[in-house]
Scaffold this active site. Sequence first.
Site, PDB file in Angstrom:
ATOM      1  N   ASP A 216      22.865 -10.613  30.165  1.00 22.30           N
ATOM      2  CA  ASP A 216      22.094  -9.376  30.031  1.00 22.30           C
ATOM      3  C   ASP A 216      23.001  -8.216  30.413  1.00 22.30           C
ATOM      4  O   ASP A 216      24.115  -8.427  30.914  1.00 22.30           O
ATOM      5  CB  ASP A 216      20.849  -9.408  30.936  1.00 22.30           C
ATOM      6  CG  ASP A 216      19.678  -8.601  30.357  1.00 22.30           C
ATOM      7  OD1 ASP A 216      19.901  -7.424  30.012  1.00 22.30           O
ATOM      8  OD2 ASP A 216      18.564  -9.141  30.270  1.00 22.30           O
TER       9      ASP A 216
ATOM     10  N   THR B 246       4.725 -16.499  32.336  1.00 20.12           N
ATOM     11  CA  THR B 246       4.805 -15.555  33.435  1.00 20.12           C
ATOM     12  C   THR B 246       3.468 -14.846  33.634  1.00 20.12           C
ATOM     13  O   THR B 246       2.600 -14.833  32.758  1.00 20.12           O
ATOM     14  CB  THR B 246       5.894 -14.499  33.185  1.00 20.12           C
ATOM     15  OG1 THR B 246       5.500 -13.677  32.076  1.00 20.12           O
ATOM     16  CG2 THR B 246       7.228 -15.154  32.865  1.00 20.12           C
TER      17      THR B 246
ATOM     18  N   ASP C 210      14.403  -7.089  22.456  1.00 18.39           N
ATOM     19  CA  ASP C 210      13.913  -5.765  22.073  1.00 18.39           C
ATOM     20  C   ASP C 210      13.452  -5.820  20.620  1.00 18.39           C
ATOM     21  O   ASP C 210      14.225  -6.171  19.730  1.00 18.39           O
ATOM     22  CB  ASP C 210      15.041  -4.739  22.228  1.00 18.39           C
ATOM     23  CG  ASP C 210      14.531  -3.303  22.158  1.00 18.39           C
ATOM     24  OD1 ASP C 210      13.585  -3.056  21.386  1.00 18.39           O
ATOM     25  OD2 ASP C 210      15.069  -2.444  22.863  1.00 18.39           O
TER      26      ASP C 210
ATOM     27  N   GLU D 237      21.248 -18.242  27.434  1.00 19.82           N
ATOM     28  CA  GLU D 237      20.045 -17.414  27.348  1.00 19.82           C
ATOM     29  C   GLU D 237      20.480 -15.968  27.176  1.00 19.82           C
ATOM     30  O   GLU D 237      21.199 -15.426  28.014  1.00 19.82           O
ATOM     31  CB  GLU D 237      19.176 -17.560  28.591  1.00 19.82           C
ATOM     32  CG  GLU D 237      17.902 -16.726  28.510  1.00 19.82           C
ATOM     33  CD  GLU D 237      16.980 -16.892  29.713  1.00 19.82           C
ATOM     34  OE1 GLU D 237      15.947 -16.175  29.748  1.00 19.82           O
ATOM     35  OE2 GLU D 237      17.291 -17.696  30.605  1.00 19.82           O
TER      36      GLU D 237
ATOM     37  N   ASP E 139       6.576 -11.215  21.650  1.00 17.70           N
ATOM     38  CA  ASP E 139       5.186 -10.755  21.672  1.00 17.70           C
ATOM     39  C   ASP E 139       4.962  -9.658  20.647  1.00 17.70           C
ATOM     40  O   ASP E 139       3.932  -8.994  20.670  1.00 17.70           O
ATOM     41  CB  ASP E 139       4.796 -10.269  23.069  1.00 17.70           C
ATOM     42  CG  ASP E 139       5.685  -9.145  23.572  1.00 17.70           C
ATOM     43  OD1 ASP E 139       6.791  -8.965  23.019  1.00 17.70           O
ATOM     44  OD2 ASP E 139       5.285  -8.442  24.522  1.00 17.70           O
TER      45      ASP E 139
END
Length: 280
Positions: free
Chosen positions: A126, A249, A176, A101, A212
């Site tokens: 990350d 979420t 991003d 991930e 999104d």
Amino acid sequence: MSDSLNAPETHRPTPAADPGVSVRHTRATGEPRFPDGPKADPAGSHFERRIRSFQPRRSRVTAGQADALQRLWPKWGLDIDGQRTLDLTELFGNDSPVVLEIGFGMGEATAQMAAADPGTNILAVDVHTPGQGNLLNLADHHGLSNIRVGNGDAIILLREMLTPDALDGLRVFFPDPWPKKRHHKRRLIQPEFLTLAATRLKPGAILHCATDWEPYAEQMLEVLTAHPDFENTQPDGGFAPRPAFRPLTRFEGQGLDKGHVVNDLLFRRVPHPRDDQDPD
């Protein structure tokens, strides 16, 4: 990972400190921020300078996150230094499937997916230190031994530290979007990245992206559809419904209530004749 869909989840406080208080320790010159935790720049200057798809962010680390980094990094953390090849069986202590991930934000969704599927190992990468600490805290609190947290550049991990066909899946959730046109070259989902990722994914493995940001979703769909190493799992060649295993979420739900559109893309790594060749 886009901050619009992620925020810190309440975590277990430590006896010595209030987890809502930021850590402000006066360090001597050259003293590492977390002596037993993630390094500030694990790969250093060993590799070429290139356009990055991520921007390291400075933000406060709570006492609870700092405690998790100090206690758990030696056990569950990994600095991506590009100096060794990983043995994923050794890293996780088992030979279960491994999904990478890239970009997990504060780790809320990662922890939920790990809890729901304990038979799958998640290597979550990350560069956001508070998120690293938060995910370690969540893994510890919920007893999630199938999570390992990587610190650094996922490109270096893929290129330098993973062997061919090492991964059973790849997830890139809410990266991003780099919305300004002059920054589009920084977006992660590009042909070069897909070519590299394909070499580390087993034939049939799924690359799952979600965003999104609708213009980025359209670009992802275009780039993935055109790439010879991937095929769309959707018969109509479009976006996929959100799979049940990707948690919805609270913040994503709020965005949907406001009319935001979240698009999922599920593409399969296409087998090639070379996959059946005996390396000897």
